[in-house]
Write a protein that holds these residues in place. Sequence first.
Motif, mmCIF file in Angstrom:
data_model
loop_
_atom_site.group_PDB
_atom_site.id
_atom_site.type_symbol
_atom_site.label_atom_id
_atom_site.label_comp_id
_atom_site.label_asym_id
_atom_site.label_seq_id
_atom_site.Cartn_x
_atom_site.Cartn_y
_atom_site.Cartn_z
ATOM 1 N N LYS A 97 31.694 44.336 33.943
ATOM 2 C CA LYS A 97 32.719 44.998 35.088
ATOM 3 C C LYS A 97 32.312 46.477 35.365
ATOM 4 C CE LYS A 97 36.071 41.379 33.932
ATOM 5 N NZ LYS A 97 37.541 41.077 33.593
ATOM 6 N N THR A 106 42.367 46.368 37.223
ATOM 7 C CA THR A 106 41.259 45.160 37.405
ATOM 8 C C THR A 106 40.102 45.916 38.490
ATOM 9 O OG1 THR A 106 42.176 44.472 39.464
ATOM 10 C CG2 THR A 106 43.212 43.614 37.519
ATOM 11 N N THR A 107 39.240 45.112 38.684
ATOM 12 C CA THR A 107 38.006 45.441 39.490
ATOM 13 C C THR A 107 38.552 45.752 41.040
ATOM 14 O OG1 THR A 107 37.147 43.327 39.552
ATOM 15 C CG2 THR A 107 36.193 44.685 38.232
#
Length: 359
Positions: free
Chosen positions: A91, A189-190
């Motif tokens: 990620k 998060t992404t």
Amino acid sequence: MKKYLLITLLLTSLLVFIKLKPKKHVFSCQKYLSEINNNQPTNIKPFFSDLDQPLVCYIQTAKTSVDLHFYQANLENLKTVLKKAYFRGVKIRFITDDIYYNDRRFYTKFYLPLMEIGIPIIHDQKTTHTNGQSHNKFVIIDNKYVWTGSYNPTYNGTYKNINNGILISSPLISKIYTKEFNEMWGSDTTVFNKDLSRFGTQKLKNTGIGIENKIEVCFDPSDECINKIIEKIGTANIRIDFAIFSFTDDDISKQILKKDIKVRGIFNSEETPYGQYKIFKKKYGQNILLKDDLKDPPNMIHHKFIVIDGDTDSDPIVITGSKNLTRSADTINDENTLIIHDKDTARLYLQEIDRLFEK
């Protein structure tokens, strides 16, 4: 006979050339990885040359995540290693400054190809305009390693400017940097969250001065790192050495100048009218240099570090990171600062000052 002699001379010259020609350097990550992967809970490793190599090598080891915040970036080998990491399931999140994001030389060559494969990239003006620069230069790898320093991964930053980088192996320091990154990203998060994203003067004083063992971490402008820097300079008993790209902060200058100790420093330029070079040059003479005083002047002295009581037993300290000693860095820019209480680390930064003075 003449033809024979000519052939002999040519062959002899060719053999001499082959013998004198330097061997081609084979780039290997192993020498970097073996230095840090030694199972110590906290490991500090500074670098002063070929900075793209260790940076790329450590990103190459990523298994779960890589968060990057660089003021500017366009190196081909960094782009390549990020692509490879992304395709193996790592990620990746990337923050940069809007000036270079909107510069076609950076956007077309570097940012766009990464975004086209799915890597999310944002800049500081995705949210409320803050007038400051998103000036950080740090990377968090697998929530274990933090890379920071003065280095931007660009052609000039790698091959023309004088820079430093430092790798910290520490889950706690990584956690502190991740909290700062998430505040700017607006989530953990992404997925970028514009509503919660905060940069510059919009950031909250929620990270605090993170401390692990001999390392203190500070982020501007929310943590007011200038107070910490002035405090540490006040502890100097024997000497202060520094190399600073931009030094215009007169509060820090006054704290150094009032000390009755040895002071040695390197400035990139005179930076009139607010630069501190002339004041320091007047008091400390030949112990103060400009980049143009060096025998082989670089494009820039881009360092941003101070060594306090280096090579002594009087609590040697290194102050390093992305922060220049300026009002903008204090009050509006996104910056990070490491304060390291470690004799071995101070010795290595002091050696860099020695090297520049010898040049």
